[in-house]
Design an enzyme around this catalytic site. Structure first.
Site, mmCIF file in Angstrom:
data_model
loop_
_atom_site.group_PDB
_atom_site.id
_atom_site.type_symbol
_atom_site.label_atom_id
_atom_site.label_comp_id
_atom_site.label_asym_id
_atom_site.label_seq_id
_atom_site.Cartn_x
_atom_site.Cartn_y
_atom_site.Cartn_z
ATOM 1 N N HIS A 122 0.815 -1.229 0.000
ATOM 2 C CA HIS A 122 0.000 0.000 0.000
ATOM 3 C C HIS A 122 0.846 1.275 0.000
ATOM 4 O O HIS A 122 0.306 2.368 -0.160
ATOM 5 C CB HIS A 122 -0.927 0.044 1.217
ATOM 6 C CG HIS A 122 -2.005 -0.997 1.201
ATOM 7 N ND1 HIS A 122 -2.866 -1.159 0.147
ATOM 8 C CD2 HIS A 122 -2.352 -1.947 2.123
ATOM 9 C CE1 HIS A 122 -3.706 -2.156 0.412
ATOM 10 N NE2 HIS A 122 -3.407 -2.655 1.595
ATOM 11 N N ASP A 243 -4.809 -12.672 3.268
ATOM 12 C CA ASP A 243 -6.049 -12.165 3.867
ATOM 13 C C ASP A 243 -7.274 -12.370 2.982
ATOM 14 O O ASP A 243 -8.374 -11.950 3.352
ATOM 15 C CB ASP A 243 -5.901 -10.683 4.269
ATOM 16 C CG ASP A 243 -5.181 -9.848 3.233
ATOM 17 O OD1 ASP A 243 -4.920 -10.359 2.120
ATOM 18 O OD2 ASP A 243 -4.875 -8.677 3.534
HETATM 19 ZN ZN LIG Z 1 -4.302 -7.051 2.578
#
Ligand SMILES: [Zn+2]
Length: 309
Positions: A122, A243
């Site tokens: 990110h 995830d």
């Molecule tokens: Zn993630």
């Protein structure tokens, strides 16, 4: 040559506030899950500044150094916090990714798994966000291109969240094909299918909440694997977030360990066909500790089986 497992105890010193999902215990979960495997265990060095500077401007490095607290926490946004150990951890993470590339391209390993935290996908050029500070996979890709002289590197990001940071760091470089599958809508809100990079070198495949392993495999088979074959990468990097697992508390996809093993095997097949089996995988997300450990083990087991000896 065995699969190389790269990590460093400094990753335990990046401490997040109580209750934060990106917690120190993630490292223990992965380490325990891989403890019995026959791997070549290597300690991550600090990254060289020049390696990080290929994707982040010096102002980003300096802003992080200035922000780092001597004790307690500093919050860079609602999700992203620095403790006194964060700087060392993030320089080790980038260094681990670079070392993995050096070992795989140098013929010291067939493939590598960088089991480190915090994650990186990110982090944008000047914006730490989503638990991430440095774009480790992008740093590794640019190192492979600029230092080792490769011409084409592919990054496959199967973390449940869009790799907005990696996209920001590589979308202007046609030597890199960046492919991301991710739940949408979900944090960080980017990753539409029409975000395609400067040279059609970005492939975003949004997946609806509830997508299971069959849907994930279909998306990979229809949208990602054919493009990888056309691109003919000389090295495949993975942003291996776990995830998208059904048990993960942060998202709503329904993958299981076998699905992570499947995509790992698919990418190893492609690597066998185009790049002498050379694969480097970097841990990203994965927040249910049991699922994280089991998924990482399934992933690394495939990598290990691809090594001769
Ligand atoms: Zn993630």
């Amino acid at each position: 040559m065995k699969t190389v497992l790269i990590t460093h105890p400094d990753c335990l010193d990046h401490v997040t506030p109580p209750g934060h999902p990106e917690q120190v215990a993630r490292m223990d979960a992965v380490a325990q899950a891989l403890a019995e495997m026959d791997l070549n265990r290597v300690t991550a060095p600090m990254a060289a500044e020049d390696d990080v500077l290929r994707v982040h401007p010096r102002s980003h490095l300096e802003a992080l150094r200035r922000a780092a607290p001597a004790e307690g926490w500093v919050s860079l946004d609602a999700d992203t916090h620095m403790s006194s150990g964060t700087l060392a951890a993030i320089w080790r993470c980038a260094g681990g990714a670079v070392r993995a590339v050096d070992m795989v391209l140098g013929g010291d390993a067939q493939n590598a798994f960088v089991a480190m935290r915090p994650p990186g996908h990110h982090a944008e050029k000047t914006t730490p966000m989503g638990f991430c500070f440095f774009g480790n996979v992008a740093i590794a890709a640019k190192h492979a291109l600029d230092h080792h002289g490769l011409g084409r590197v592919a990054i496959v990001d199967f973390d449940v969240h869009h790799g907005n940071g990696t996209q920001d760091l590589v979308e202007d470089d046609p030597r890199i094909l960046f492919c991301s599958t991710h739940q949408s809508p979900l944090y960080p809100g980017t990753g539409r299918a029409d975000e395609t990079g400067v040279a059609d070198n970005v492939i975003n495949v949004p997946l609806a909440e509830g997508t299971d392993g069959a849907g994930f495999r279909r998306a990979m088979n229809d949208h990602v694997l054919p493009r990888l074959r056309d691109f003919k990468p000389e090295l495949i990097l993975m942003s291996a977030g776990f995830d998208a697992h059904a048990a993960d508390p942060l998202a709503g996809l329904e993958l299981v360990e076998d699905d992570f093993a499947w995509i790992t095997a698919q990418l190893c097949d492609l690597a066998d066909a185009f790049c002498a089996g050379r694969v480097v995988s970097c841990l990203e997300g994965g927040y249910d500790l049991t699922a994280l450990g089991a998924s990482a083990a399934a992933h690394v087991k495939v990598l290990r089986e691809r090594c001769d000896g």
